[in-house]
Design an enzyme around this catalytic site. Structure first.
Site, short mmCIF file in Angstrom:
data_model
loop_
_atom_site.label_atom_id
_atom_site.label_comp_id
_atom_site.label_asym_id
_atom_site.label_seq_id
_atom_site.Cartn_x
_atom_site.Cartn_y
_atom_site.Cartn_z
N LYS A 44 -3.59 -4.31 4.35
CA LYS A 44 -4.74 -3.35 3.98
C LYS A 44 -4.84 -2.15 4.69
O LYS A 44 -5.87 -1.71 5.05
CB LYS A 44 -5.95 -3.97 3.75
CG LYS A 44 -6.02 -5.28 2.65
CD LYS A 44 -7.15 -5.82 2.46
CE LYS A 44 -7.28 -7.30 3.46
NZ LYS A 44 -8.41 -8.21 2.90
N ASP A 69 -11.72 -14.98 3.65
CA ASP A 69 -12.82 -14.69 2.43
C ASP A 69 -12.67 -15.36 1.35
O ASP A 69 -13.57 -15.73 0.49
CB ASP A 69 -12.74 -12.98 2.31
CG ASP A 69 -11.32 -12.45 1.83
OD1 ASP A 69 -10.31 -13.41 1.94
OD2 ASP A 69 -11.40 -11.22 1.31
C1 GLC Z 1 -5.32 -9.85 1.90
C2 GLC Z 1 -5.26 -10.87 3.02
C3 GLC Z 1 -5.82 -12.22 2.83
C4 GLC Z 1 -7.27 -11.72 1.96
C5 GLC Z 1 -7.05 -10.90 0.98
C6 GLC Z 1 -8.45 -10.60 0.03
O1 GLC Z 1 -4.22 -10.46 1.05
O2 GLC Z 1 -3.88 -11.20 3.60
O3 GLC Z 1 -6.11 -12.84 3.80
O4 GLC Z 1 -7.69 -12.98 1.53
O5 GLC Z 1 -6.42 -9.81 1.22
O6 GLC Z 1 -9.20 -9.93 0.99
#
Ligand code: GLC
Length: 406
Positions: A110, A145
C-alpha cells in the site's frame, strides 16, 4: 495463510473500555472503545492522515506522536497503580505472528516503504517509539484489520465466520479448526483459530488470473512489483490507476479526447478510485458529473458525450471485474468449509470499496450466487458492514488478553 493466535470467539457480552490503535493504509486511528456487553459498542476516535514522510521513514514516531495527542486531548492516563494503558493494535500489513502481541513484518505494501522494518517485530518498533516519546501505552495484542473486522462482526453477530476488508487494500480472515492449519506448530491443536489469509498476495506467480496490459503496467511501476497482484485488481488504492492506464492507452490510440491528455492525468495515481465511483454512478443525460471530473478536476480539454460514455464504460468494466474477483475470493473460502454453509452464516466486511463503490454489496451477493447457489445466498448468507471493525476488534482482542492475564 498466517496463524493469528486468536482463539476465542467474542460472545457479545464483553464489557469495558479499551484503547485501540488502528494503522491502516491511509489513516491512523486512535480509539477509545467501550463494549457495552449487549452486542453493542461505542467509540471515541481521532483520525490522523498518515503523512508521506511517515509512510517513507518516521512511521513509528508518527504513531507515538498521534497516540500522545489523543491521550492528552482525552485526558487519559494509566489506571491507579499501573504504569501503562493497555492497548489493542491493528496493523494492516502482513506480519508473521510469533505471539498474540508480537509479529515480524513480512513486507510493506500500500505504498509504505519505511526502512529497517521488514523482518522486525512491529510491536517492538512501536513500543520503543512510545518509550522514546514518553507515551504510557503498552500493546497487549496485535492483529490484522481483517481479524479485527471478524471479531467486531462476531461481537454483534455470533454466527460470523469471516472478516473481509475491501478498502485501500484487500484481505480476509476466517475461523479454521486448528488441526487443519499446517503452519500452526503450537502443541495445542484442539479448537479453532483465526487465520489471516493475506489473499491480496494470491497468484503472485501471475499464473492464474487474466491480467491486462494495464494491470501489468501498474504492477511493473509499483514499489512492490510482483507482489499483491490480486489486491492490485481489486482494491481502492489501485483501481483508479488501472483505469488511468486504460484511459491513457485509448488516448494514445486517438480513441479518446482527440488524442489529448492533461498534465494531471499523465501523472501516476491522479485518477482516484473515488472518481471512478462518481463516474460509474453518474446517470445524468449528458454525463455532467463525468464532464466535471474530466474537465475541471483532471484538466482534460473539452470532452464529447462519446468520450464521457467511453470513460464511464472503462471505469464500469474495471469496477465490475473487481467485484467479481472479490466475490470469487469470498466464495472460495466458504466453499472450502461446506459444512458451515448448511447453517446461516455472517461475513463482516469493512473498507472504502464496500462502503462507497456503487452497488458493491448488491453485486457481491449477485455474483456469489454463481458460485454458492441461490438457496444459500438468499437464505443463509448475511454480509454485514463491520463499521470501524478494525479498531473495535483490537479492543475486543485486547480485552480477552487482559482478562486472561488477570
Ligand atoms: C493488505 C495487507 C493486509 C491487509 C489488507 C487490507 O493486503 O497486506 O494485511 O489486511 O491490505 O487492509
Amino acid at each position: 495463510m498466517i496463524p493469528t493466535f486468536v482463539r476465542r470467539r467474542p460472545s457479545g457480552k464483553e464489557t469495558g473500555t479499551f484503547l485501540a490503535l488502528d494503522l491502516g493504509g491511509t489513516n491512523l486511528r486512535v480509539c477509545q472503545v467501550t463494549l457495552n456487553g449487549d452486542t453493542t459498542y461505542s467509540l471515541v476516535q481521532q483520525k490522523f492522515t498518515i503523512t508521506q514522510d511517515a509512510k517513507e521513514s518516521r512511521l513509528w514516531d508518527f504513531i507515538a506522536d498521534c497516540v500522545g495527542i489523543f491521550l492528552e486531548e482525552h485526558g487519559l492516563s494509566p489506571a491507579p497503580g499501573k504504569r501503562t494503558i493497555p492497548c489493542g493494535y491493528t496493523f494492516s500489513f502482513p506480519i508473521f505472528q510469533t505471539g498474540i502481541a508480537s509479529g515480524n513484518l513480512s513486507m510493506w505494501n500500500k505504498g509504505f516503504t519505511v526502512p529497517n522494518s521488514v523482518g522486525r517485530d512491529v510491536v517492538n518498533l512501536t513500543q520503543s517509539a512510545f518509550q522514546r516519546n514518553h507515551v504510557p501505552v503498552e500493546v497487549v495484542a496485535v492483529l490484522n484489520d481483517t481479524v479485527g473486522t471478524l471479531m467486531t462482526s462476531g461481537y454483534s453477530h455470533p454466527d460470523t465466520q469471516m472478516g473481509i476488508i475491501f478498502g485501500t487494500g484487500t484481505n480476509a480472515a476466517y475461523w479454521e479448526n486448528m488441526e487443519n492449519i499446517p503452519k500452526w506448530t503450537g502443541a495445542d491443536r484442539k479448537g479453532e483459530m483465526v487465520v489471516n489469509m493475506e489473499w491480496g498476495a494470491f497468484d503472485n506467480a501471475t499464473e492464474v488470473l487474466p491480467y491486462t496490459m494495464h494491470d501489468n503496467k501498474l504492477n511493473r511501476k509499483s514499489s512492490n512489483h510482483g507482489l499483491q497482484v490480486f489486491e492490485k485488481m481489486i482494491s481502492g488504492l489501485f483501481l483508479g490507476e488501472v483505469a488511468r492506464n486504460a484511459i491513457l492507452s485509448l488516448v494514445d490510440q486517438r480513441l479518446l479526447f482527440e488524442g489529448r491528455s492533461s498534465e494531471i492525468l499523465n501523472k501516476s495515481y491522479t485518477f482516484d478510485t473515488a472518481y471512478m465511483s462518481e463516474i460509474v454512478a453518474d446517470d445524468s443525460k449528458d454525463l455532467r458529473g463525468v464532464k466535471t471530473i474530466l474537465e475541471s478536476t483532471l484538466d482534460i480539454p473539452p470532452t464529447t458525450f462519446v468520450d464521457r460514455q467511453v470513460v464511464k464504460n472503462v471505469c464500469g468494466m474495471i469496477g465490475t471485474r473487481g467485484v467479481r474477483l472479490s466475490a470469487a475470493a469470498m466464495s472460495a473460502v466458504l466453499l472450502s468449509r461446506p459444512e458451515l454453509m448448511e447453517n446461516p452464516l455472517s461475513v463482516g466486511i469493512d473498507g472504502s470499496m464496500y462502503q462507497f463503490y456503487p452497488n458493491f454489496e448488491k453485486d457481491l451477493y449477485n455474483v456469489s450466487r454463481t458460485f454458492l447457489g441461490d438457496d444459500f445466498v438468499n437464505n443463509r448468507l448475511r454480509l454485514h458492514l463491520a463499521k470501524d471493525g478494525s479498531g473495535v476488534g483490537a479492543a475486543i482482542v485486547a480485552m480477552t488478553v487482559e482478562h486472561e492475564r488477570s
